[in-house]
Design an enzyme around this catalytic site. Sequence first.
Site, mmCIF file in Angstrom:
data_model
loop_
_atom_site.group_PDB
_atom_site.id
_atom_site.type_symbol
_atom_site.label_atom_id
_atom_site.label_comp_id
_atom_site.label_asym_id
_atom_site.label_seq_id
_atom_site.Cartn_x
_atom_site.Cartn_y
_atom_site.Cartn_z
ATOM 1 N N GLU A 1 0.882 -1.171 0.000
ATOM 2 C CA GLU A 1 0.000 0.000 0.000
ATOM 3 C C GLU A 1 0.914 1.213 0.000
ATOM 4 O O GLU A 1 1.610 1.468 0.981
ATOM 5 C CB GLU A 1 -0.902 -0.042 1.235
ATOM 6 C CG GLU A 1 -2.161 0.774 1.057
ATOM 7 C CD GLU A 1 -2.040 2.131 1.698
ATOM 8 O OE1 GLU A 1 -1.709 3.091 0.973
ATOM 9 O OE2 GLU A 1 -2.256 2.228 2.905
ATOM 10 N N CYS B 1 -1.598 9.074 2.894
ATOM 11 C CA CYS B 1 -1.388 8.557 1.532
ATOM 12 C C CYS B 1 -2.620 8.767 0.660
ATOM 13 O O CYS B 1 -2.512 8.968 -0.537
ATOM 14 C CB CYS B 1 -0.993 7.085 1.576
ATOM 15 S SG CYS B 1 -2.209 6.060 2.414
ATOM 16 N N GLU C 1 4.468 12.854 -5.024
ATOM 17 C CA GLU C 1 3.825 12.950 -3.713
ATOM 18 C C GLU C 1 4.657 13.845 -2.794
ATOM 19 O O GLU C 1 5.837 13.582 -2.569
ATOM 20 C CB GLU C 1 3.713 11.543 -3.120
ATOM 21 C CG GLU C 1 2.880 11.501 -1.882
ATOM 22 C CD GLU C 1 2.693 10.078 -1.360
ATOM 23 O OE1 GLU C 1 3.674 9.311 -1.368
ATOM 24 O OE2 GLU C 1 1.570 9.746 -0.946
#
Length: 490
Positions: A256, A289, A387
């Site tokens: 993940e 996230c 990110e």
Amino acid sequence: MTEHTLTVAGVTVDTRHWIGGERIASAETFTDVSPIDGSALGEISRGTATEAAAAVAAAKAAFPGWAATARAERARILHAIADGVDKRIEDLAIVETHDNAALLRSHRRGVMPRVAHNFRFFADWLLKLEHEEFETRGHTNRVSWDPAGPCVLITPWNAPLMLATWKIAPALAAGNTVILKPAEWTPLTASLLADIAAEAGLPAGVLNVVQGYGAEAGNALVSHPDVRRISFTGSVPTAKAIGAASAANLVPTSFELGGKSPLLVFADADLDLAVDLAVEQYDNAGQVCLAATRILVEESVADEFTKRFAQKAATLQQGDPRDEATDLGPNIHPRQLEKIDGFVQRALAAGARAVIGGAPHTDLGGLYYRPTLLTDVAQDSEVVQEEVFGPVLTLQTFATEQEAVALANDTRFGLAATLATGDHERAARVTAQLVAGTVWVNCFFVRDLQAPFGGSRQSGVGREGGTWSFDFYCDLKNTVTAPKGWQNHG
Ligand code: ADP
């Protein structure tokens, strides 16, 4: 405080590993620092290949006993762990806040109760886990979930206990044994969980905790040949390193990873709701996230949206995460703050405009970054594609639904997407075209543990949640039984 404990706000935490039902110290330690004020919380045992091997051996030895334990008994013990978490919510909340600087009020009211829920949910799910039997020419097919063996779980610092237990609970429910390696910046609540699990009667060796650095303890664990599953939450480069190590032993992995998720705001949306959803993306100082960090707004409402967004964001209180009134705490580490500011300064130098923020919060000092919204950013620019993992959002506009979908899908990630629209047909049309593991329509962060959770593209591999978790943590077996009396007919 003794040689092997530290105290955080009156709560005593053992600083040693938890291996085979015993506290084991390492010769070396690392310093755990609080992001709130940079103070040293204490010295933590620093695991190496030796402790990793000991933990895998303990997990391997405990496996047959735990795997053979009746489902109802496994479920009972997981419920007892949940009860133990509930009793220590205040301790867990205050320790986690000192360790990772996320809001105390969220830890108290949302996160730690959810930790207990993780155990209860997977215990209950285990008890009803069943596939329908089906027939093949009179033969019965029966699918069962056999426990796989020792599982290595590697977790990050942004939601330490929440993300660890979201893996530990299904792995244990499935009858596996576990070695958890918490992030080196936030090891403390994993140690408290080991105490809670032992008190709840979890047999020795079923849950093990090895502390230490990723490249050292983490790498030794994921490279170990006796490991049967690896589940990891963290960054893409680390996932690639873990993937390479696990490939050598052909160990199934669940990843993940990060995201660059979009929030699509259509002109037909309830604009106040859209603004609320957008401002919510600053939660946990942007260290989430799933955060929808790319706001895509239909041109005709972009000015009004931006105006209302800036007004709403101005009401956010930034400050000490222990304070009830605080909405936004500090970021985790000086290295992270530098990284966040690097993204922003390079974007500004390339022509971006900061509608709000654009710099560290120098009045507060420390690790606080001002909530930032950047416009005039190119689709292929770094700040749109990479990110940031801080309180930094970008805003771009679109003219048509088609353009919105194209922008939304144009990154290497695919974790989540959020839509704000008043048109349900549009929502269905757009959702069908989005690359994302989770899509939220007119809402955000609603997560049911029975739903599949994970990311597409570089946001992850595999799905966990409900039966999907058991599919991952088990060796699925199909048993085909001939009809009664088959011997007589040959
Ligand atoms: P971040 O989210 O800070 O970028 P990472 O993805 O590197 O962090 O870290 C998430 C977790 O992965 C942490 O527990 C870290 O110690 C661990 N880790 C880092 N490198 C490795 C590795 N090579 N093998 C196993 N675990 C690792």
